[in-house]
Design a protein around this motif. Structure first.
Motif, short mmCIF file in Angstrom:
data_model
loop_
_atom_site.label_atom_id
_atom_site.label_comp_id
_atom_site.label_asym_id
_atom_site.label_seq_id
_atom_site.Cartn_x
_atom_site.Cartn_y
_atom_site.Cartn_z
N ASN A 1 -85.30 -53.14 40.04
CA ASN A 1 -85.74 -52.39 38.86
C ASN A 1 -86.76 -53.15 38.03
O ASN A 1 -87.19 -52.67 36.98
CB ASN A 1 -84.54 -51.97 38.00
CG ASN A 1 -83.67 -53.17 37.60
OD1 ASN A 1 -84.10 -54.31 37.72
ND2 ASN A 1 -82.45 -52.89 37.14
N GLY A 2 -87.13 -54.37 38.46
CA GLY A 2 -88.20 -55.12 37.81
C GLY A 2 -87.91 -55.56 36.40
O GLY A 2 -88.84 -55.80 35.62
N ASN A 3 -86.62 -55.75 36.05
CA ASN A 3 -86.28 -56.15 34.68
C ASN A 3 -86.12 -57.66 34.54
O ASN A 3 -85.71 -58.15 33.48
CB ASN A 3 -85.03 -55.43 34.19
CG ASN A 3 -83.78 -55.82 34.97
OD1 ASN A 3 -83.86 -56.51 35.99
ND2 ASN A 3 -82.62 -55.36 34.50
N GLY A 4 -86.42 -58.41 35.59
CA GLY A 4 -86.31 -59.86 35.54
C GLY A 4 -84.91 -60.38 35.73
O GLY A 4 -84.68 -61.58 35.63
N VAL A 5 -83.94 -59.49 36.01
CA VAL A 5 -82.55 -59.86 36.23
C VAL A 5 -82.19 -59.53 37.67
O VAL A 5 -82.55 -58.46 38.18
CB VAL A 5 -81.61 -59.12 35.27
CG1 VAL A 5 -80.15 -59.49 35.53
CG2 VAL A 5 -81.99 -59.42 33.83
N LEU A 6 -81.51 -60.44 38.33
CA LEU A 6 -81.12 -60.17 39.70
C LEU A 6 -80.28 -58.89 39.78
O LEU A 6 -79.46 -58.61 38.91
CB LEU A 6 -80.30 -61.34 40.25
CG LEU A 6 -80.89 -62.75 40.18
CD1 LEU A 6 -80.02 -63.72 40.96
CD2 LEU A 6 -82.31 -62.77 40.70
#
Length: 866
Positions: free
Chosen positions: A705-710
């Motif tokens: 989802n490209g939110n910077g969280v795995l």
């Protein structure tokens, strides 16, 4: 017949003799036949033991003299080098508590050590001490010298960062304090090199006419090598000013290290060299050095502590404190930023309130009626110590020493404070227990307080009088238990119901210096950490038990779960457990574990092999030691900070730095801090010790989802759902549903998001369902629709009732992004027979030319509840 002159001389002699006789009579004729005191017995340091060069505890057993009326008047202490034999420190004619226990700061360095504050590391010394009685006879008032040889420990140095390669992807990151990328000016030929001690290149950054810096990343080295940073000003005119910067590079396997470089100015032809420690701290070096030097710090960590377990971080909570000793949390803190969260005792008489936002307030001050201005370490180590908070009233309890003028000594007491402004400041105070005549001094004083089940537990040092520890007539050398009004608990082991005295309060006895302690939920016992002469003790407290302290190191072995040998200076103890804020946010695997602050040598700079850490003990359900002490948090700086206070808080394990770490004027300087060990490293959400951004950039972990969280962390935290159980956040699937459950008792609704991608823009789609399951699915035009649709009634309904009030937008055309929305609305009159069934839904798209099936999405489940 004698002459008048002779008669006058004889009269003068007789008069003088008469005066001497009167003086002798007035002093009880003690000088006549006086015997010297017994040679002292040195209890600390132990012969040939290894001690810190910064904090040598010198102690003897109690004064002894063959003459029953003689008392201990003074002591002489000396330190000599063993080879050659030269005196380098002394404290002569010492009175008071220093007669039997003294520190380096209480004396004066001389000779080869003049002007210093500590001994040489890795060196053998000789301690000499003698006792003086109060007979006044200069010929016999001093004992013979007692001597002991001991060694000082080597300094514990930083460990060099070693690399054999810097991976090419992701790229290194070089940023300024604002997080902006550092770019060398295009007009400059300055450079940054990361290299081995023999100049084997690992990485080079040069100015570039394009945005960013030019990167040279050669092949890996043959072996791991210590790392140094070389900044070169180049040859072109001008200079390049650099602020403090962080260079983050990655070794193999996404192991990131951030190198902290100091502010610098690069002049033409000039070279700056910095050695790098394992934690990324830098130290000034030069090109001629072929091995790392950690003698001169350049830039360290803001909080120079590292957690040895992955997934934890150390954060600063509050600062500008003066010798913060102990912590106690408000059991139910308010929600506002300015609400009190915890209290801290400062040794020299102030209680601080720390609010939720880290603001430091003064709860109460001026609590000592004397100025503890003795040497530190030494006589200055006394004052205000323990603290506890009543969970019912919010009242604060504190322990301290107060000067008793009639006895010319400091008596211990416990004071209860009440607030009328929500716990921010104290409005009144009441002494609930005053132990008059039980004088105490530095270190061996009243210390830990804790309220357990409405009862107050108090730890008492022996006050340097060993015999008090095992005497039930004394408060000293005990674990005490009392009610919150200061009265003894009637069920105490030695409570006799008569005139209230020390024995009524005794819970356990025979301890020396029980600095820290805590109650453990798992087994209902109290535990204690205790300082000995050269051996420290961790023990479980059994009510009524004698812990047998008798002045010897060997007595510290009694009833011990563990002994530190040599001593580490354990100060405080805390359990991470459900009873303390639900486990403080730590993983369940840590529950019931004991954590201990080991302060190490008093006021010693740099890393210390014998302390400056928090260690962890694992105990079984019965309180037996399974493992430990295992280093959990360790000091990695170059300053003076050490860990002292410790408490389990609502969001982590909190501890205090007792001293100001850097740029300090001495041990009593303001600048101590409260820090928090929190589980949940925001840069390492899966707690595997690898930076998340690196795992994402290298493809080692997904972030769909490209939110910077795995993705795995999005799912674990509940930020994302995986209703279809495919291991990916639903928002990354072609079909996502707003819920996986609906109740048929009302008009429930589930919303669907359809995402086929921009390549399917304008394609016709159909969202259909099945009540027969999703496996093995139905093959159509060479594509498997993950629904069992043959003879399925729900599939037939989703087709014949398409785009109805109950199936909204389930047939249609995808927009320019290949997206659409649909919804299922259950009717109010849904039959009860479908409760417990699970519906599955998926959508397909049709090829616009052939009208054949072009794509089938994943299937999402929907369970129907009563």
């Amino acid at each position: 017949m004698s002459s008048p002159h002779r008669r006058r001389a004889s009269a003068a002699i007789l008069t003088a003799l008469a005066h001497l006789a009167i003086l002798s009579h007035a002093s009880g004729l003690r000088a006549q036949g006086n015997s010297p005191p017994n040679t002292p017995t040195i209890s600390e340091p132990v012969a040939l033991s290894r001690v810190s060069a910064f904090d040598v505890h010198m102690e003897t057993l109690a004064f002894a003299d063959p003459d029953p009326n003689d008392r201990h008047a003074a002591s002489d202490w000396e330190l000599w080098t063993a080879n050659p034999a030269l005196r380098i420190w002394s404290a002569l004619a010492v009175t008071g508590g220093d007669r039997v226990h003294i520190h380096l700061a209480d004396g004066r360095f001389e000779g080869s050590h003049a002007g210093r504050t500590f001994l040489n590391p890795s060196t053998r010394y000789r301690l000499r001490v003698r006792h003086q009685d109060d007979s006044g006879d200069p010929q016999s008032s001093w004992s013979a010298w007692a001597t002991v040889l001991f060694d000082t420990a080597a300094l514990d140095q930083a460990t060099a960062l070693e690399l054999d390669d810097v991976v090419a992807s992701p790229l290194p990151i070089w940023t300024d304090p604002n997080g902006l990328e550092v770019e060398l000016p295009a007009t400059s030929d300055a450079s940054l090199r990361l290299e081995s001690p023999t100049a084997q290149l690992l990485l080079r950054l040069d100015a570039s006419p394009s945005p960013g810096n030019a990167i040279t990343n050669p092949p890996a080295l043959a072996t791991h090598e210590p790392v140094r940073v070389v900044l070169h000003g180049g040859s072109r005119p001008g200079f390049v000013p650099l602020p403090e910067t962080n260079l983050t590079v990655l070794g193999r396997g996404c192991h990131a290290v951030t190198i902290r470089l100091p502010a610098a100015t690069l002049f033409p032809g000039a070279t700056l060299v910095y050695w790098v420690s394992l934690e990324g701290q830098t130290y000034v070096g030069n090109l001629a050095q072929t091995s790392p030097s950690f003698a001169t710090p350049a830039r360290g960590l803001a909080a120079p502590w590292v957690v040895r377990d992955a997934g934890y971080v150390v954060e600063v909570v509050a600062q500008d404190l003066r010798m913060p000793v102990n912590l106690a949390f408000v059991p139910r803190p308010g929600p506002l930023p300015g609400d009190p969260k915890l209290y801290v005792t400062e040794l020299y008489g102030t209680i601080r309130t720390i609010t939720n936002d880290g603001t430091v307030l003064t709860y109460a001050t001026g609590l000592l009626n004397y100025t503890p201005n003795g040497a530190f370490p030494g006589a200055g180590e006394q004052g205000l110590t323990g603290i506890a908070v009543d969970p019912v009233s919010g009242d604060v309890f504190a322990s301290m020493l107060r000067y008793n003028a009639s006895l010319a000594a400091n008596d211990p007491r416990i004071v209860r404070f009440h607030s009328t402004d929500g716990g921010r400041t104290a409005g009144s105070q009441q002494t609930i227990l005053q132990m008059t005549g039980e004088s105490q001094g530095q270190s061996h004083q009243i210390s830990c307080l804790e309220i357990v089940n409405g009862e107050l537990h108090c730890h008492m040092g022996d006050g340097f009088v060993t015999a008090t520890a095992r005497s039930l007539a004394s408060y000293r050398g005990k674990i005490l238990r009392m009610n919150l009004d200061g009265s003894p608990v009637a069920s105490n082991p030695f409570h006799d119901g008569g005139v209230r005295d020390a024995r009524d309060y005794v819970y356990a006895y025979g301890v020396r210096n029980p600095f820290g302690g805590a109650w453990r939920e798992a087994d209902g016992f109290r535990y204690v950490v205790e300082n000995g002469p050269s051996i420290d003790r961790f023990a479980r407290i059994v009510p009524g038990r004698d812990y047998l302290w008798n002045g010897s190191d060997s007595s510290m072995l009694n009833h011990a779960l563990y002994n530190w040998n040599p001593a580490r200076g354990p100060v405080n103890l805390a359990f991470v457990q459900d009873a303390s804020f639900g486990g403080s946010g730590f993983p369940v695997a840590k529950r019931g574990h004991a954590f201990v602050t080991e302060s190490g040598p008093t006021y010693a700079p740099g890393r210390q092999a014998l302390g400056k850490r928090i260690t962890e003990f694992v105990l079984d359900a019965a309180g037996n030691r399974v493992s430990g002490p295992t280093p959990f948090v360790e000091y990695v700086g170059d300053g003076y900070a050490t860990a002292v206070g410790l408490a389990a808080g609502p969001d982590g394990l909190y501890f205090t730095e007792f001293y100001r770490d850097r740029n300090t004027t001495g041990p009593t300087a303001t600048g101590g801090r409260v820090l928090r060990v929190r589980y949940g490293d925001r840069g390492d959400c899966n707690a595997n010790g690898e930076a998340d951004w690196c795992e994402i950039a290298s493809g080692a972990a997904a972030d769909c989802n490209g939110n910077g969280v795995l993705d795995a962390c999005d799912l674990a935290s509940g930020h994302s759902h995986d209703f279809d159980g495919n291991g990916r956040p639903d928002e990354c699937d072609a079909l996502a549903a707003s819920t996986a459950e609906l109740s048929i008792s009302g008009a429930g609704r589930v919303d669907f998001a359809l995402e086929a991608g921009s390549g399917a823009a304008g394609a016709a789609y159909a969202l259909v369902g099945s009540i027969s399951g999703s496996s093995p699915g139905t093959p159509i035009d060479g594509i498997v629709l993950p629904l069992n649709i043959v003879g399925d009634p729900w599939f037939w309904l989703t087709v014949v009732a398409a785009n109805s009030s109950n199936l909204q937008g389930n047939f249609g055309v995808l927009d320019a992004r290949g997206s659409s929305r649909a919804a299922l609305v259950l009717p109010n009159n849904a039959p009860a027979s479908i409760a417990g069934a699970t519906l599955h839904h998926a959508f397909v798209t049709l090829d616009q030319g052939s009208a054949r099936l072009a794509f089938a999405s994943n299937a999402v489940p929907l369970r129907l509840l009563p």
